[in-house]
Design an enzyme around this catalytic site. Sequence first.
Site, mmCIF file in Angstrom:
data_model
loop_
_atom_site.group_PDB
_atom_site.id
_atom_site.type_symbol
_atom_site.label_atom_id
_atom_site.label_comp_id
_atom_site.label_asym_id
_atom_site.label_seq_id
_atom_site.Cartn_x
_atom_site.Cartn_y
_atom_site.Cartn_z
ATOM 1 N N HIS A 7 2.298 -9.542 -9.147
ATOM 2 C CA HIS A 7 2.910 -8.274 -9.536
ATOM 3 C C HIS A 7 3.344 -7.526 -8.300
ATOM 4 O O HIS A 7 2.671 -7.587 -7.275
ATOM 5 C CB HIS A 7 1.916 -7.407 -10.343
ATOM 6 C CG HIS A 7 2.600 -6.336 -11.122
ATOM 7 N ND1 HIS A 7 2.927 -5.130 -10.562
ATOM 8 C CD2 HIS A 7 3.048 -6.308 -12.396
ATOM 9 C CE1 HIS A 7 3.549 -4.394 -11.474
ATOM 10 N NE2 HIS A 7 3.629 -5.086 -12.597
ATOM 11 N N ASP A 31 1.664 -9.925 -18.766
ATOM 12 C CA ASP A 31 2.603 -10.698 -19.570
ATOM 13 C C ASP A 31 2.152 -12.126 -19.804
ATOM 14 O O ASP A 31 2.594 -12.776 -20.753
ATOM 15 C CB ASP A 31 3.996 -10.655 -18.941
ATOM 16 C CG ASP A 31 4.597 -9.286 -19.151
ATOM 17 O OD1 ASP A 31 4.353 -8.717 -20.224
ATOM 18 O OD2 ASP A 31 5.261 -8.776 -18.251
HETATM 19 N N1 CMC Z 1 3.977 -18.051 -8.114
HETATM 20 C C1 CMC Z 1 3.856 -18.583 -6.882
HETATM 21 N N2 CMC Z 1 3.928 -17.860 -5.736
HETATM 22 C C2 CMC Z 1 4.159 -16.536 -5.868
HETATM 23 C C3 CMC Z 1 4.287 -15.914 -7.117
HETATM 24 C C4 CMC Z 1 4.190 -16.718 -8.276
HETATM 25 N N3 CMC Z 1 4.291 -16.192 -9.491
HETATM 26 N N4 CMC Z 1 4.515 -14.579 -6.947
HETATM 27 C C5 CMC Z 1 4.512 -14.373 -5.620
HETATM 28 N N5 CMC Z 1 4.298 -15.558 -4.970
HETATM 29 C C6 CMC Z 1 4.144 -15.737 -3.520
HETATM 30 C C7 CMC Z 1 5.469 -15.632 -2.795
HETATM 31 O O1 CMC Z 1 6.104 -16.906 -2.697
HETATM 32 C C8 CMC Z 1 5.029 -15.093 -1.464
HETATM 33 O O2 CMC Z 1 4.446 -16.150 -0.727
HETATM 34 P P1 CMC Z 1 4.572 -16.191 0.897
HETATM 35 O O3 CMC Z 1 3.857 -14.950 1.373
HETATM 36 O O4 CMC Z 1 3.926 -17.460 1.298
HETATM 37 O O5 CMC Z 1 6.046 -16.147 1.184
HETATM 38 C C9 CMC Z 1 3.896 -14.116 -1.824
HETATM 39 O O6 CMC Z 1 3.357 -14.637 -3.053
HETATM 40 C C10 CMC Z 1 4.360 -12.689 -2.023
HETATM 41 O O7 CMC Z 1 5.438 -12.686 -2.954
HETATM 42 P P2 CMC Z 1 6.575 -11.568 -3.054
HETATM 43 O O8 CMC Z 1 7.803 -12.198 -3.646
HETATM 44 O O9 CMC Z 1 6.702 -10.877 -1.733
HETATM 45 O O10 CMC Z 1 5.950 -10.569 -4.057
HETATM 46 P P3 CMC Z 1 6.730 -9.477 -4.868
HETATM 47 O O11 CMC Z 1 5.831 -8.323 -4.948
HETATM 48 O O12 CMC Z 1 8.100 -9.237 -4.342
HETATM 49 O O13 CMC Z 1 6.918 -10.208 -6.283
HETATM 50 C C11 CMC Z 1 6.874 -10.642 -8.587
HETATM 51 C C12 CMC Z 1 6.364 -9.757 -7.456
HETATM 52 C C13 CMC Z 1 6.322 -10.117 -9.906
HETATM 53 C C14 CMC Z 1 8.418 -10.582 -8.662
HETATM 54 C C15 CMC Z 1 6.395 -12.095 -8.341
HETATM 55 O O14 CMC Z 1 4.998 -12.144 -8.224
HETATM 56 C C16 CMC Z 1 6.883 -13.067 -9.402
HETATM 57 O O15 CMC Z 1 8.023 -13.545 -9.322
HETATM 58 N N6 CMC Z 1 6.019 -13.352 -10.447
HETATM 59 C C17 CMC Z 1 6.426 -14.178 -11.538
HETATM 60 C C18 CMC Z 1 7.215 -13.344 -12.514
HETATM 61 C C19 CMC Z 1 6.344 -12.403 -13.321
HETATM 62 O O16 CMC Z 1 5.319 -12.796 -13.866
HETATM 63 N N7 CMC Z 1 6.804 -11.135 -13.425
HETATM 64 C C20 CMC Z 1 6.176 -10.135 -14.274
HETATM 65 C C21 CMC Z 1 5.562 -9.011 -13.554
HETATM 66 S S1 CMC Z 1 4.585 -8.028 -14.695
HETATM 67 C C22 CMC Z 1 5.707 -7.336 -15.782
HETATM 68 C C23 CMC Z 1 6.258 -6.030 -15.345
HETATM 69 O O17 CMC Z 1 5.496 -5.100 -14.996
HETATM 70 O O18 CMC Z 1 7.500 -5.913 -15.394
#
Ligand code: CMC
Length: 429
Positions: free
Chosen positions: A305, A363
């Site tokens: 998240h 979710d």
């Molecule tokens: N699976 C594998 N690796 C992940 C995931 C995941 N779901 N999410 C983040 N990472 C890794 C990412 O590759 C990165 O690794 P590294 O540091 O080695 O490069 C690290 O974790 C940090 O990721 P980030 O992209 O900087 O994190 P973010 O805060 O920008 O992303 C997110 C948040 C929700 C977009 C992401 O976790 C994601 O894509 N999750 C899957 C989609 C999901 O379930 N979204 C629903 C969120 S809850 C509903 C809502 O409130 O809207």
Amino acid sequence: MVNNKATLKVAGKQIDLNILKGTLGPDVIDVSSLVKNDYFTYDPGFLSTAACESKITFIDGDKGILLYRGYPIDQLAMKSNFVEVCYLLLNGELPNQIQYDEFCKAINRHTMVHEQMRNFFNGFRRDAHPMAVMVGVVGALSAFYHDTLDIKNPEHRVVSAFRLIAKMPTIAAMCHKYSVGQPFMPPQNHMSYAENFLHMMFSTPCEETKPNPILVRALDQILTLHADHEQNASTSTVRLAGSTGANPFACISAGIAALWGPAHGGANEAALNMLHEIGDSSRIPKYIARAKDPNDPFRLMGFGHRVYKNYDPRAKVMRKTCYEVLEAVGAHDNPLFKIAMELEKIALEDSYFVERKLYPNVDFYSGITLSAIGIPINMFTVIFALARTIGWIAHWNEMISSPYRLSRPRQLYTGSVERDYVSINQRSE
Ligand code: CMC
């Protein structure tokens, strides 16, 4: 409230910036005066930017705290119900019994949609994604209910809010019925909000279904848990659209479009699709390896998240409800749910996920729960939209009722500098 001042020294100039203090959360540096000094701030993804002042919802992602109007989400999910939460988000306080009864009556008065809207549905292909239909139909409400579109009139705003809260379940269920080719079921005002929605989804004119109270309660909780989440992408979209003076139905339609993406509201659908794609427990290691591979764009949907870097407090409640629902419908042996539970275990133990604080999010569990209730996967994000509508309206109303300005971000331009137009026959190949 101005607490103190920060000083920015840039190109030999000193710029004083106010530091604002909220009731909770980090202090905020007010950079609005920077433009007078010929500077913009740069913050792609708005990671360090507070775009507005709000009194509605507070999140502390590090501590795993979510408060609606000061009330912890777990207390509301366990002790309140969605309609009461709607009142709270909209009005700032919990209702007394008289206020609650009047609110329910007002919502019930608006549950039907204009008969002409049936024809509107017929314009869509039956296989259209229900979110595509939602964006269109909710936007079109402004064409049907233009008697309350004066956004400067508080009474118009209240009636539009009632209409949206009341009609969203009806429209959402109509989207489903249209896609499966069944007749639309009229709302039943003697039922609770969640029960009525399940009735409109699953009853037919030939057969009335009586939903299991455990499933009704689970759906009501899903709605409560998704009702608001401060300035997320879709709520910010609603505020941005609202800042132009657009009508509430158009703004909520913009919010629905923003919610659709898999990084936001589309995650519950994407999580279930992923479970289907994995298909068998033996394939889990392959998907875990892909999720960890920095060269593979694949992510485990329903994990991680942007704000919660501790356990999502909504996921804590939803996990318990999810297990209750699986038990109630006898689905705990279902292979899909077994894969889900194995993934959950791995994510909670594997160092890649633990170090990055990638916990299962709300979710992940709401997707599994909705699936166990019998809701088709393509309706998951629609149900999220139905729940989040109250948050969107509360934020839109908060903005419109206080002084606000047109939202108009600026940019760091890195394109060509000014150059003269060259005729096509003089351009190089
Ligand atoms: N699976 C594998 N690796 C992940 C995931 C995941 N779901 N999410 C983040 N990472 C890794 C990412 O590759 C990165 O690794 P590294 O540091 O080695 O490069 C690290 O974790 C940090 O990721 P980030 O992209 O900087 O994190 P973010 O805060 O920008 O992303 C997110 C948040 C929700 C977009 C992401 O976790 C994601 O894509 N999750 C899957 C989609 C999901 O379930 N979204 C629903 C969120 S809850 C509903 C809502 O409130 O809207």
